[in-house]
Motif scaffolding. Sequence first.
Motif, PDB file in Angstrom:
ATOM      1  N   ALA A   1       0.838  -1.201   0.000  1.00 26.74           N
ATOM      2  CA  ALA A   1       0.000   0.000   0.000  1.00 26.74           C
ATOM      3  C   ALA A   1       0.870   1.246   0.000  1.00 26.74           C
ATOM      4  O   ALA A   1       0.720   2.124   0.837  1.00 26.74           O
ATOM      5  CB  ALA A   1      -0.955  -0.007   1.185  1.00 26.74           C
ATOM      6  N   ARG A   2       1.763   1.338  -0.930  1.00 24.84           N
ATOM      7  CA  ARG A   2       2.591   2.535  -1.053  1.00 24.84           C
ATOM      8  C   ARG A   2       1.708   3.704  -1.463  1.00 24.84           C
ATOM      9  O   ARG A   2       0.702   3.528  -2.142  1.00 24.84           O
ATOM     10  CB  ARG A   2       3.688   2.317  -2.093  1.00 24.84           C
ATOM     11  CG  ARG A   2       4.577   1.116  -1.828  1.00 24.84           C
ATOM     12  CD  ARG A   2       5.312   1.169  -0.537  1.00 24.84           C
ATOM     13  NE  ARG A   2       6.340   2.202  -0.562  1.00 24.84           N
ATOM     14  CZ  ARG A   2       7.082   2.511   0.477  1.00 24.84           C
ATOM     15  NH1 ARG A   2       6.918   1.901   1.614  1.00 24.84           N
ATOM     16  NH2 ARG A   2       7.976   3.453   0.387  1.00 24.84           N
ATOM     17  N   GLY A   3       2.075   4.888  -1.056  1.00 24.18           N
ATOM     18  CA  GLY A   3       1.319   6.070  -1.458  1.00 24.18           C
ATOM     19  C   GLY A   3       0.135   6.408  -0.579  1.00 24.18           C
ATOM     20  O   GLY A   3      -0.610   7.324  -0.881  1.00 24.18           O
ATOM     21  N   VAL A   4      -0.059   5.665   0.513  1.00 27.18           N
ATOM     22  CA  VAL A   4      -1.152   5.979   1.438  1.00 27.18           C
ATOM     23  C   VAL A   4      -0.804   7.276   2.151  1.00 27.18           C
ATOM     24  O   VAL A   4       0.303   7.435   2.651  1.00 27.18           O
ATOM     25  CB  VAL A   4      -1.359   4.829   2.461  1.00 27.18           C
ATOM     26  CG1 VAL A   4      -2.314   5.228   3.554  1.00 27.18           C
ATOM     27  CG2 VAL A   4      -1.843   3.584   1.746  1.00 27.18           C
ATOM     28  N   ARG A   5      -1.751   8.211   2.163  1.00 29.95           N
ATOM     29  CA  ARG A   5      -1.501   9.522   2.777  1.00 29.95           C
ATOM     30  C   ARG A   5      -2.416   9.756   3.970  1.00 29.95           C
ATOM     31  O   ARG A   5      -3.551   9.301   3.987  1.00 29.95           O
ATOM     32  CB  ARG A   5      -1.757  10.632   1.766  1.00 29.95           C
ATOM     33  CG  ARG A   5      -0.835  10.593   0.598  1.00 29.95           C
ATOM     34  CD  ARG A   5      -1.064  11.811  -0.243  1.00 29.95           C
ATOM     35  NE  ARG A   5      -0.990  11.443  -1.644  1.00 29.95           N
ATOM     36  CZ  ARG A   5      -1.302  12.238  -2.618  1.00 29.95           C
ATOM     37  NH1 ARG A   5      -1.749  13.446  -2.373  1.00 29.95           N
ATOM     38  NH2 ARG A   5      -1.192  11.847  -3.863  1.00 29.95           N
ATOM     39  N   SER A   6      -1.919  10.528   4.918  1.00 24.56           N
ATOM     40  CA  SER A   6      -2.734  10.914   6.066  1.00 24.56           C
ATOM     41  C   SER A   6      -3.901  11.774   5.590  1.00 24.56           C
ATOM     42  O   SER A   6      -3.761  12.551   4.647  1.00 24.56           O
ATOM     43  CB  SER A   6      -1.904  11.713   7.078  1.00 24.56           C
ATOM     44  OG  SER A   6      -0.848  10.938   7.559  1.00 24.56           O
ATOM     45  N   GLY A   7      -5.031  11.633   6.262  1.00 24.88           N
ATOM     46  CA  GLY A   7      -6.182  12.461   5.951  1.00 24.88           C
ATOM     47  C   GLY A   7      -7.047  11.970   4.812  1.00 24.88           C
ATOM     48  O   GLY A   7      -8.021  12.614   4.448  1.00 24.88           O
ATOM     49  N   TRP A   8      -6.725  10.844   4.240  1.00 26.07           N
ATOM     50  CA  TRP A   8      -7.536  10.270   3.176  1.00 26.07           C
ATOM     51  C   TRP A   8      -8.243   9.034   3.714  1.00 26.07           C
ATOM     52  O   TRP A   8      -7.642   8.245   4.440  1.00 26.07           O
ATOM     53  CB  TRP A   8      -6.678   9.891   1.976  1.00 26.07           C
ATOM     54  CG  TRP A   8      -6.203  11.078   1.205  1.00 26.07           C
ATOM     55  CD1 TRP A   8      -5.201  11.946   1.568  1.00 26.07           C
ATOM     56  CD2 TRP A   8      -6.728  11.560  -0.024  1.00 26.07           C
ATOM     57  NE1 TRP A   8      -5.067  12.928   0.624  1.00 26.07           N
ATOM     58  CE2 TRP A   8      -5.991  12.719  -0.376  1.00 26.07           C
ATOM     59  CE3 TRP A   8      -7.740  11.132  -0.874  1.00 26.07           C
ATOM     60  CZ2 TRP A   8      -6.237  13.433  -1.536  1.00 26.07           C
ATOM     61  CZ3 TRP A   8      -7.976  11.850  -2.029  1.00 26.07           C
ATOM     62  CH2 TRP A   8      -7.233  12.993  -2.344  1.00 26.07           C
ATOM     63  N   VAL A   9      -9.513   8.877   3.380  1.00 24.62           N
ATOM     64  CA  VAL A   9     -10.284   7.712   3.826  1.00 24.62           C
ATOM     65  C   VAL A   9     -10.596   6.822   2.626  1.00 24.62           C
ATOM     66  O   VAL A   9     -10.704   7.292   1.494  1.00 24.62           O
ATOM     67  CB  VAL A   9     -11.584   8.126   4.555  1.00 24.62           C
ATOM     68  CG1 VAL A   9     -11.261   8.825   5.858  1.00 24.62           C
ATOM     69  CG2 VAL A   9     -12.460   8.996   3.673  1.00 24.62           C
ATOM     70  N   PHE A  10     -10.729   5.554   2.886  1.00 21.40           N
ATOM     71  CA  PHE A  10     -10.975   4.560   1.857  1.00 21.40           C
ATOM     72  C   PHE A  10     -12.423   4.082   1.951  1.00 21.40           C
ATOM     73  O   PHE A  10     -12.921   3.797   3.041  1.00 21.40           O
ATOM     74  CB  PHE A  10     -10.041   3.359   2.042  1.00 21.40           C
ATOM     75  CG  PHE A  10      -8.605   3.702   1.790  1.00 21.40           C
ATOM     76  CD1 PHE A  10      -8.027   3.452   0.562  1.00 21.40           C
ATOM     77  CD2 PHE A  10      -7.827   4.285   2.783  1.00 21.40           C
ATOM     78  CE1 PHE A  10      -6.706   3.788   0.322  1.00 21.40           C
ATOM     79  CE2 PHE A  10      -6.505   4.621   2.555  1.00 21.40           C
ATOM     80  CZ  PHE A  10      -5.941   4.370   1.321  1.00 21.40           C
ATOM     81  N   ASP A  11     -13.085   3.995   0.827  1.00 20.63           N
ATOM     82  CA  ASP A  11     -14.457   3.500   0.759  1.00 20.63           C
ATOM     83  C   ASP A  11     -14.422   2.028   0.343  1.00 20.63           C
ATOM     84  O   ASP A  11     -14.576   1.698  -0.834  1.00 20.63           O
ATOM     85  CB  ASP A  11     -15.267   4.329  -0.239  1.00 20.63           C
ATOM     86  CG  ASP A  11     -16.674   3.795  -0.432  1.00 20.63           C
ATOM     87  OD1 ASP A  11     -17.139   2.997   0.401  1.00 20.63           O
ATOM     88  OD2 ASP A  11     -17.316   4.173  -1.435  1.00 20.63           O
ATOM     89  N   TRP A  12     -14.207   1.152   1.309  1.00 18.88           N
ATOM     90  CA  TRP A  12     -14.091  -0.270   1.004  1.00 18.88           C
ATOM     91  C   TRP A  12     -15.396  -0.847   0.481  1.00 18.88           C
ATOM     92  O   TRP A  12     -15.385  -1.792  -0.313  1.00 18.88           O
ATOM     93  CB  TRP A  12     -13.563  -1.031   2.219  1.00 18.88           C
ATOM     94  CG  TRP A  12     -12.128  -0.691   2.453  1.00 18.88           C
ATOM     95  CD1 TRP A  12     -11.628   0.211   3.355  1.00 18.88           C
ATOM     96  CD2 TRP A  12     -11.003  -1.180   1.726  1.00 18.88           C
ATOM     97  NE1 TRP A  12     -10.263   0.297   3.223  1.00 18.88           N
ATOM     98  CE2 TRP A  12      -9.847  -0.549   2.237  1.00 18.88           C
ATOM     99  CE3 TRP A  12     -10.851  -2.098   0.684  1.00 18.88           C
ATOM    100  CZ2 TRP A  12      -8.575  -0.806   1.758  1.00 18.88           C
ATOM    101  CZ3 TRP A  12      -9.580  -2.360   0.199  1.00 18.88           C
ATOM    102  CH2 TRP A  12      -8.461  -1.712   0.736  1.00 18.88           C
ATOM    103  N   ALA A  13     -16.528  -0.287   0.894  1.00 17.98           N
ATOM    104  CA  ALA A  13     -17.826  -0.759   0.380  1.00 17.98           C
ATOM    105  C   ALA A  13     -17.947  -0.462  -1.118  1.00 17.98           C
ATOM    106  O   ALA A  13     -18.653  -1.166  -1.838  1.00 17.98           O
ATOM    107  CB  ALA A  13     -18.964  -0.101   1.150  1.00 17.98           C
ATOM    108  N   GLY A  14     -17.265   0.567  -1.588  1.00 19.93           N
ATOM    109  CA  GLY A  14     -17.305   0.932  -2.998  1.00 19.93           C
ATOM    110  C   GLY A  14     -16.190   0.316  -3.819  1.00 19.93           C
ATOM    111  O   GLY A  14     -16.070   0.601  -5.012  1.00 19.93           O
TER     112      GLY A  14
END
Length: 111
Positions: A67-80
Amino acid sequence: MTKVYFQVDVPTRNCAQPERCGLHVFTGAAETEADALRIAREACEAAVAARAAGAAIPRRRPDGWGARGVRSGWVFDWAGATVALWEHDRAFWSFRNQGVASCDQGVASSR
């Protein structure tokens, strides 16, 4: 069962600036689509936890997922999230040509 390469596309949104959104793409080997989604999420959660702890984001796992490139303050929509067989030359062409240029697709945090 034979492992094949999958691509997991997860919509993302910036918490501070909700109009900023994107797509985080994970790729790696798995036996099924469900396994690919689970492994991508595990790799992402490990990266988010490392960043929160002030540590370096882990490199790719031995099975190829990372998971390179993961940034603070960003959320992931796993349902989508969507899962498909990985086609290296399709990823960004598909994203651009499916009309996914807007944030108006209901991206929400899974947390």
